[in-house]
Design a protein around this motif. Structure first.
Motif, short mmCIF file in Angstrom:
data_model
loop_
_atom_site.label_atom_id
_atom_site.label_comp_id
_atom_site.label_asym_id
_atom_site.label_seq_id
_atom_site.Cartn_x
_atom_site.Cartn_y
_atom_site.Cartn_z
N GLY A 36 -8.40 22.86 61.29
CA GLY A 36 -8.29 22.04 62.49
C GLY A 36 -7.35 20.86 62.40
O GLY A 36 -7.27 20.06 63.33
N ASP A 37 -6.62 20.73 61.31
CA ASP A 37 -5.67 19.64 61.13
C ASP A 37 -4.47 19.88 62.06
O ASP A 37 -3.67 20.77 61.83
CB ASP A 37 -5.23 19.57 59.68
N VAL A 38 -4.34 19.07 63.09
CA VAL A 38 -3.31 19.25 64.10
C VAL A 38 -1.91 19.07 63.51
O VAL A 38 -0.99 19.82 63.84
CB VAL A 38 -3.52 18.28 65.29
N GLU A 39 -1.74 18.10 62.65
CA GLU A 39 -0.44 17.87 62.03
C GLU A 39 -0.04 19.07 61.17
O GLU A 39 1.11 19.51 61.20
CB GLU A 39 -0.47 16.60 61.18
N ALA A 40 -1.00 19.64 60.44
CA ALA A 40 -0.73 20.83 59.63
C ALA A 40 -0.40 22.02 60.53
O ALA A 40 0.46 22.84 60.20
CB ALA A 40 -1.91 21.15 58.74
N GLN A 41 -1.07 22.12 61.67
CA GLN A 41 -0.79 23.20 62.61
C GLN A 41 0.66 23.11 63.10
O GLN A 41 1.35 24.13 63.19
CB GLN A 41 -1.76 23.15 63.79
N TYR A 42 1.11 21.91 63.38
CA TYR A 42 2.49 21.71 63.84
C TYR A 42 3.47 22.09 62.73
O TYR A 42 4.44 22.82 62.98
CB TYR A 42 2.69 20.25 64.26
N GLU A 43 3.23 21.61 61.52
CA GLU A 43 4.12 21.93 60.40
C GLU A 43 4.13 23.42 60.11
O GLU A 43 5.17 24.00 59.80
CB GLU A 43 3.71 21.14 59.14
N LEU A 44 2.97 24.07 60.22
CA LEU A 44 2.88 25.50 60.01
C LEU A 44 3.68 26.25 61.08
O LEU A 44 4.38 27.21 60.77
CB LEU A 44 1.41 25.94 60.04
N ALA A 45 3.61 25.78 62.31
CA ALA A 45 4.40 26.40 63.39
C ALA A 45 5.88 26.29 63.08
O ALA A 45 6.64 27.24 63.31
CB ALA A 45 4.08 25.73 64.72
N LEU A 46 6.32 25.16 62.54
CA LEU A 46 7.72 25.01 62.16
C LEU A 46 8.09 25.99 61.05
O LEU A 46 9.18 26.55 61.06
CB LEU A 46 8.00 23.57 61.70
N CYS A 47 7.18 26.19 60.11
CA CYS A 47 7.43 27.17 59.03
C CYS A 47 7.64 28.54 59.62
O CYS A 47 8.57 29.26 59.22
CB CYS A 47 6.28 27.19 58.04
N TYR A 48 6.79 28.95 60.54
CA TYR A 48 6.94 30.26 61.17
C TYR A 48 8.24 30.33 61.97
O TYR A 48 8.97 31.31 61.91
CB TYR A 48 5.76 30.58 62.08
N HIS A 49 8.54 29.28 62.71
CA HIS A 49 9.75 29.25 63.53
C HIS A 49 11.01 29.36 62.68
O HIS A 49 11.95 30.06 63.05
CB HIS A 49 9.78 27.97 64.36
N LYS A 50 11.02 28.67 61.55
CA LYS A 50 12.20 28.66 60.68
C LYS A 50 12.13 29.71 59.57
O LYS A 50 13.02 29.79 58.74
CB LYS A 50 12.34 27.27 60.04
N ALA A 51 11.07 30.53 59.60
CA ALA A 51 10.87 31.59 58.60
C ALA A 51 10.85 31.03 57.17
O ALA A 51 11.45 31.60 56.27
CB ALA A 51 11.90 32.69 58.74
#
Length: 42
Positions: free
Chosen positions: A23-38
């Motif tokens: 549930g860490d929102v900041e981690a969710q955002y960073e994880l989304a960036l990881c997926y976006h940038k592969a």
């Protein structure tokens, strides 16, 4: 960091995933960036 907070951008992909799933929102955002940038994903 000096104030006891972790630097979310220094976490590994697996650590980000675990934090995001908890549930860490900041981690969710960073994880989304990881997926976006592969980064760390196939």
């Amino acid at each position: 960091m000096d104030n006891g907070e972790r630097n979310i951008s220094e976490l590994s992909f697996d650590e980000l995933l675990k934090s995001a799933e908890s549930g860490d929102v900041e981690a969710q955002y960073e994880l989304a960036l990881c997926y976006h940038k592969a980064i760390g994903v196939e």
